[in-house]
Design an enzyme around this catalytic site. Structure first.
Site, PDB file in Angstrom:
ATOM      1  N   ALA A  11       0.804  -1.219   0.000  1.00  0.00           N
ATOM      2  CA  ALA A  11       0.000   0.000   0.000  1.00  0.00           C
ATOM      3  C   ALA A  11       0.841   1.276   0.000  1.00  0.00           C
ATOM      4  O   ALA A  11       0.459   2.274  -0.595  1.00  0.00           O
ATOM      5  CB  ALA A  11      -0.918   0.005   1.211  1.00  0.00           C
ATOM      6  N   SER A  13       4.662   1.068  -0.003  1.00  0.00           N
ATOM      7  CA  SER A  13       5.953   0.890  -0.679  1.00  0.00           C
ATOM      8  C   SER A  13       5.976  -0.398  -1.484  1.00  0.00           C
ATOM      9  O   SER A  13       5.265  -1.361  -1.188  1.00  0.00           O
ATOM     10  CB  SER A  13       7.098   0.905   0.339  1.00  0.00           C
ATOM     11  OG  SER A  13       7.041  -0.243   1.141  1.00  0.00           O
ATOM     12  N   HIS A 232      -2.360 -11.462  -6.545  1.00  0.00           N
ATOM     13  CA  HIS A 232      -2.942 -10.706  -5.438  1.00  0.00           C
ATOM     14  C   HIS A 232      -1.985 -10.887  -4.259  1.00  0.00           C
ATOM     15  O   HIS A 232      -1.692 -12.019  -3.868  1.00  0.00           O
ATOM     16  CB  HIS A 232      -4.342 -11.235  -5.109  1.00  0.00           C
ATOM     17  CG  HIS A 232      -4.983 -10.512  -3.969  1.00  0.00           C
ATOM     18  ND1 HIS A 232      -6.044 -11.011  -3.272  1.00  0.00           N
ATOM     19  CD2 HIS A 232      -4.681  -9.313  -3.396  1.00  0.00           C
ATOM     20  CE1 HIS A 232      -6.382 -10.165  -2.317  1.00  0.00           C
ATOM     21  NE2 HIS A 232      -5.579  -9.125  -2.374  1.00  0.00           N
ATOM     22  N   ASP A 233      -1.523  -9.784  -3.667  1.00  0.00           N
ATOM     23  CA  ASP A 233      -0.501  -9.915  -2.615  1.00  0.00           C
ATOM     24  C   ASP A 233      -0.970 -10.793  -1.459  1.00  0.00           C
ATOM     25  O   ASP A 233      -0.177 -11.522  -0.856  1.00  0.00           O
ATOM     26  CB  ASP A 233       0.008  -8.544  -2.142  1.00  0.00           C
ATOM     27  CG  ASP A 233      -1.073  -7.628  -1.586  1.00  0.00           C
ATOM     28  OD1 ASP A 233      -2.246  -8.009  -1.561  1.00  0.00           O
ATOM     29  OD2 ASP A 233      -0.721  -6.500  -1.161  1.00  0.00           O
ATOM     30  N   THR A 234      -2.267 -10.745  -1.155  1.00  0.00           N
ATOM     31  CA  THR A 234      -2.768 -11.597  -0.071  1.00  0.00           C
ATOM     32  C   THR A 234      -2.664 -13.073  -0.466  1.00  0.00           C
ATOM     33  O   THR A 234      -2.342 -13.927   0.370  1.00  0.00           O
ATOM     34  CB  THR A 234      -4.229 -11.246   0.270  1.00  0.00           C
ATOM     35  OG1 THR A 234      -4.331  -9.839   0.443  1.00  0.00           O
ATOM     36  CG2 THR A 234      -4.710 -11.959   1.508  1.00  0.00           C
ATOM     37  N   ASN A 291     -11.927  -8.877   5.038  1.00  0.00           N
ATOM     38  CA  ASN A 291     -11.033  -7.721   5.236  1.00  0.00           C
ATOM     39  C   ASN A 291     -11.351  -7.060   6.571  1.00  0.00           C
ATOM     40  O   ASN A 291     -12.505  -6.698   6.816  1.00  0.00           O
ATOM     41  CB  ASN A 291     -11.276  -6.648   4.172  1.00  0.00           C
ATOM     42  CG  ASN A 291     -10.653  -6.962   2.845  1.00  0.00           C
ATOM     43  OD1 ASN A 291     -10.804  -8.071   2.341  1.00  0.00           O
ATOM     44  ND2 ASN A 291      -9.970  -6.002   2.269  1.00  0.00           N
TER      45      ASN A 291
END
Ligand SMILES: C[C@H](O)[C@H](O)[C@@H](O)C(=O)CO
Length: 490
Positions: A11, A13, A232-234, A291
């Site tokens: 979000a 960096s 997706h980073d998650t 979330n």
């Protein structure tokens, strides 16, 4: 030695991580870090794709200039996308999900399809900034712009396209659009029709762990292969949950806290709908999760204190929080007011007041209020996960940057009454690098990837303590919670 590059865009960096694999151990070293913060253009918060792309190339060239780079994978936050015209140019900078413009899309969508129909078809939780609402809002605002667009590419797909010239939609991130069908596992064409959205915008969906093509702009240093990681980073972070066997609970803790488990098939029951759960695509599974607003609350407080001339470090904040009175200022961290408040301090004070509490004034009180309220909200979600899956869980894995927050990890253990296993903190980058090793045939599956991870990183364990007072606070928290609006029912 095999060299890979994991590009992980968070979000605030982004980093280009260098993965070194010797056949039995994987090491990750950061080579380049840069800002990913949205910028203001024409009154909107947008993603500065060109600057991101240049920073990624710089990091890749830095590694590839010294080592033969076998592959590259990119992961980022979900839902944000760019529209591409017939010659492959962005029609405008992608909007950032913290821009308020999607709200008109929510109202429009709800006139055409019920939340229930949408959930049963896509299995995705209602979040007002999901790509579906962002796209409808854009269409409302500027229909010719959408009509002249040829492709919609989510951020990692867009950057992959810029690197290779090949346009695909990677599965894990595609599901976060709320436009992928849980029945067909393809784009939800009936939903697109009902909403009047052009199906031709959506490229072919590809699975994580597959090759996309050579990075054409890096010919002189290879070129490395670009891989569809779990973009997706998650999803990448969940790949890097160092669990031994099933079932397991995780909290992917960063700007957001994604709280959940994995399931073989999506759960779209009435309870999952009522509790606003998501079934996001995973690697060979679905990520059943919710979330929670996460460390964004703390990051914003920290930013506000710094701008008002009182910068404070995280260790100092945690020390002050420990000295504040327990459970004095609880609130629901998922109230929609926290998405982009003009002042986080005032938003929290208002939320505490609405719950009948005395608004926190001191820094320590404020930080304690955030961390306790997050831990209590995790417990609510974990209880719902247990009810949905019918499974018993005997620990929770906390991965991502938030796993370094020792106080939050301890309070999470206390509140859940479960041991917390914290780490790795760079979970998305680990998951990204591991999927590249799968795609390159260096390891054969997720089990092997996890075994490799466990032998390469150190975890910290937190045992539950002080559970009786947390139990009492939880009872009070729940009672308040179910009379207040949340992201789902506001
Ligand atoms: C929009 C958020 O980024 C998204 O819901 C979350 O899953 C994420 O990607 C956290 O990094």
């Amino acid at each position: 030695m095999l060299h890979v590059a994991a590009v992980d865009l968070g979000a605030s960096s982004g980093r280009v991580m260098h993965g070194l694999f010797d056949g039995s151990r994987l090491e990750l070293e950061e080579r380049h870090r840069f800002s990913t913060c949205p910028v203001k253009r024409d009154g909107h918060l947008v993603v500065d794709v060109d600057t991101l792309y240049r920073a990624i190339e710089t990091g890749l060239r830095y590694i590839a200039g010294v080592h033969p780079l076998a592959s590259v994978g990119i992961d980022s936050w979900a839902v944000d996308f760019g529209l591409i015209d017939e010659v492959g140019r962005l029609v405008q900078p992608p909007r950032h999900y913290r821009d308020g413009a999607h709200e008109v899309g929510v109202r429009r969508a709800m006139q055409r399809i019920s939340l229930e129909d949408l959930f049963r078809e896509t299995g995705i939780q209602f979040l007002p900034f999901n790509s579906i609402y962002q796209l409808i809002a854009l269409q409302q605002e500027n229909e010719p712009l959408v009509l002249r667009s040829r492709l919609l590419l989510l951020l990692p797909d867009l950057l992959n396209f810029m690197l290779t010239g090949v346009a695909h939609a990677e599965w894990t991130n595609a599901t976060t659009t709320q436009l992928v069908s849980v029945r067909t596992k393809g784009w939800a064409t009936e939903v697109l029709e009902r909403l009047g959205l052009p199906a031709s915008l959506f490229p072919e969906i590809r699975s994580p762990g597959t090759l996309l093509g050579p990075a054409r702009h890096l010919v002189e240093v290879g070129p490395p292969q670009v891989v569809h990681v779990a973009s997706h980073d998650t999803a990448s972070a969940v790949v890097a949950v160092p669990a031994m066997g099933q079932p397991y609970l995780y909290i992917s803790s960063g700007t957001w806290s994604l709280v959940g488990t994995v399931v073989p098939e999506p759960i779209t029951s009435d309870d999952a709908l009522r509790w606003n759960f998501s079934n996001e695509g995973g690697v060979g599974n679905y990520r059943l999760l919710k979330n929670v607003m996460g460390l964004w609350l703390l990051q914003e407080l920290e930013r506000e204190w710094a701008t008002s001339g009182e910068p404070v470090s995280l260790p100092q904040m945690l020390q002050e929080a420990q000295r504040a009175q327990p459970f004095a200022h609880l609130f629901d961290p998922d109230h929609p007011r926290f998405l982009r408040p003009p002042s986080m301090t005032e938003a929290i004070q208002q939320a505490v007041k609405e719950w009948g509490g005395h608004p926190p004034e001191e820094r320590g009180e404020m930080v304690r209020a955030v961390l306790e309220s997050l831990a209590l909200k995790y417990r609510v979600v974990v209880e719902e996960v247990k009810a949905l899956t019918g499974f018993h869980y005997d620990a929770v894995h906390v991965v991502g940057g938030g796993s370094q927050n020792a106080l939050l990890s301890q309070w999470t253990a206390d509140c859940l009454g479960l041991p917390v296993l914290a780490g790795p903190s760079e979970a998305s980058a680990w998951g990204n690098a591991l999927m590249q090793l799968v795609a390159l045939g260096e390891i054969s599956n997720l089990e092997e990837a996890r075994a490799l991870l466990r032998s390469s990183v150190a975890l910290r364990a937190y045992e539950p303590a002080n559970t009786a007072s947390w139990e009492d606070a939880y009872a009070r928290f729940r009672e308040r919670l179910f009379h207040r609006p949340t992201l789902a029912n506001s």
